[in-house]
Scaffold this motif. Structure first.
Motif, mmCIF file in Angstrom:
data_model
loop_
_atom_site.group_PDB
_atom_site.id
_atom_site.type_symbol
_atom_site.label_atom_id
_atom_site.label_comp_id
_atom_site.label_asym_id
_atom_site.label_seq_id
_atom_site.Cartn_x
_atom_site.Cartn_y
_atom_site.Cartn_z
ATOM 1 N N GLY A 122 0.823 -1.200 0.000
ATOM 2 C CA GLY A 122 0.000 0.000 0.000
ATOM 3 C C GLY A 122 0.857 1.251 0.000
ATOM 4 O O GLY A 122 2.088 1.187 -0.028
ATOM 5 N N GLU A 123 0.189 2.376 0.036
ATOM 6 C CA GLU A 123 0.871 3.659 0.017
ATOM 7 C C GLU A 123 1.113 4.121 1.453
ATOM 8 O O GLU A 123 0.160 4.407 2.186
ATOM 9 N N ALA A 124 2.387 4.171 1.850
ATOM 10 C CA ALA A 124 2.750 4.618 3.191
ATOM 11 C C ALA A 124 2.743 6.139 3.216
ATOM 12 O O ALA A 124 3.282 6.790 2.317
ATOM 13 N N VAL A 125 2.140 6.689 4.247
ATOM 14 C CA VAL A 125 2.082 8.145 4.423
ATOM 15 C C VAL A 125 3.289 8.573 5.249
ATOM 16 O O VAL A 125 3.497 8.071 6.358
ATOM 17 N N THR A 126 4.095 9.492 4.693
ATOM 18 C CA THR A 126 5.277 10.005 5.392
ATOM 19 C C THR A 126 5.373 11.509 5.188
ATOM 20 O O THR A 126 4.672 12.082 4.357
ATOM 21 N N HIS A 142 1.244 4.205 8.637
ATOM 22 C CA HIS A 142 -0.072 4.596 8.136
ATOM 23 C C HIS A 142 -0.114 4.301 6.640
ATOM 24 O O HIS A 142 0.675 4.838 5.874
ATOM 25 N N PHE A 143 -1.029 3.425 6.241
ATOM 26 C CA PHE A 143 -1.207 3.065 4.837
ATOM 27 C C PHE A 143 -2.531 3.596 4.319
ATOM 28 O O PHE A 143 -3.522 3.599 5.050
ATOM 29 N N VAL A 144 -2.538 4.003 3.076
ATOM 30 C CA VAL A 144 -3.792 4.251 2.352
ATOM 31 C C VAL A 144 -3.782 3.334 1.139
ATOM 32 O O VAL A 144 -2.724 2.944 0.652
ATOM 33 N N ARG A 145 -4.982 2.959 0.691
ATOM 34 C CA ARG A 145 -5.138 2.065 -0.459
ATOM 35 C C ARG A 145 -4.270 0.806 -0.325
ATOM 36 O O ARG A 145 -3.504 0.471 -1.218
ATOM 37 N N ALA A 146 -4.414 0.127 0.788
ATOM 38 C CA ALA A 146 -3.604 -1.069 1.058
ATOM 39 C C ALA A 146 -4.297 -2.331 0.556
ATOM 40 O O ALA A 146 -5.529 -2.440 0.602
ATOM 41 N N GLN A 147 -3.486 -3.243 0.072
ATOM 42 C CA GLN A 147 -3.934 -4.592 -0.248
ATOM 43 C C GLN A 147 -3.266 -5.498 0.776
ATOM 44 O O GLN A 147 -2.043 -5.454 0.940
#
Length: 173
Positions: A24-28, A48-53
């Protein structure tokens, strides 16, 4: 859905635990070097992930599911890397003397990682591993596969970090 702050970015990564794979997309923060982020004092308690599989390997059937937003405890992460083709610059000095590449196979839950470790030429891998006492270890030119998840194929990543105290190392030859 989460809205990024002006000083934040997302980077597509993969995080491996003993029982789960998260892609997924890690927020940093904007200035963070994501490939080695978890080795730093800036590492969060939760990634923190968004759009995770997510693929959970517990239970009789391996079945992926989507998580629009997810918080994964950093202490559960055993391996972590940026998803190719994106990559950071290397995290070592190529001109550094007295270093050799040690081919290793890393056993991590449902995954097999064939990679190279960069160690001192004045010692062997076992001594290096026993004396380094690092929380995270960099591995290079890694090929990651899973006999449990053959449809994944083989993923090639230039750099990943692993927790050496939570994996097993197999030396070739």
């Amino acid at each position: 859905m989460y809205t990024l702050a002006p000083d934040e970015k997302t980077t597509l990564v993969m995080a491996y635990t003993q029982a789960m794979l998260v892609r997924g997309e890690a927020v940093t923060k904007q200035g963070v070097r994501v490939s080695t982020w978890l080795r730093t004092d800036a590492a969060p308690e939760y990634v923190h992930f968004v759009r995770a599989q997510v693929i959970n390997f517990c239970g009789p059937q391996v079945k992926p599911f989507n998580a629009p937003e997810m918080f994964l405890p950093t202490e559960q992460i055993v391996a972590f890397h940026i998803v190719p083709p994106t990559q950071d610059t290397i995290d070592y000095d190529e001109s550094e003397l007295n270093r050799v590449w040690e081919p290793v196979t890393v056993l991590l839950g449902a995954f097999i990682i064939k990679a190279k470790a960069r160690i001192s030429s004045k010692t062997d891998f076992g001594v290096s591993l026993a004396t380094s006492r690092v929380v995270w270890m960099s591995l290079y030119n890694a090929y990651i596969s899973s006999p449990v998840l053959p449809q994944m194929g083989v993923l090639h990543v230039p750099l990943l970090i692993v927790r050496p105290n939570q994996v097993s190392f197999v030396l070739e030859g």
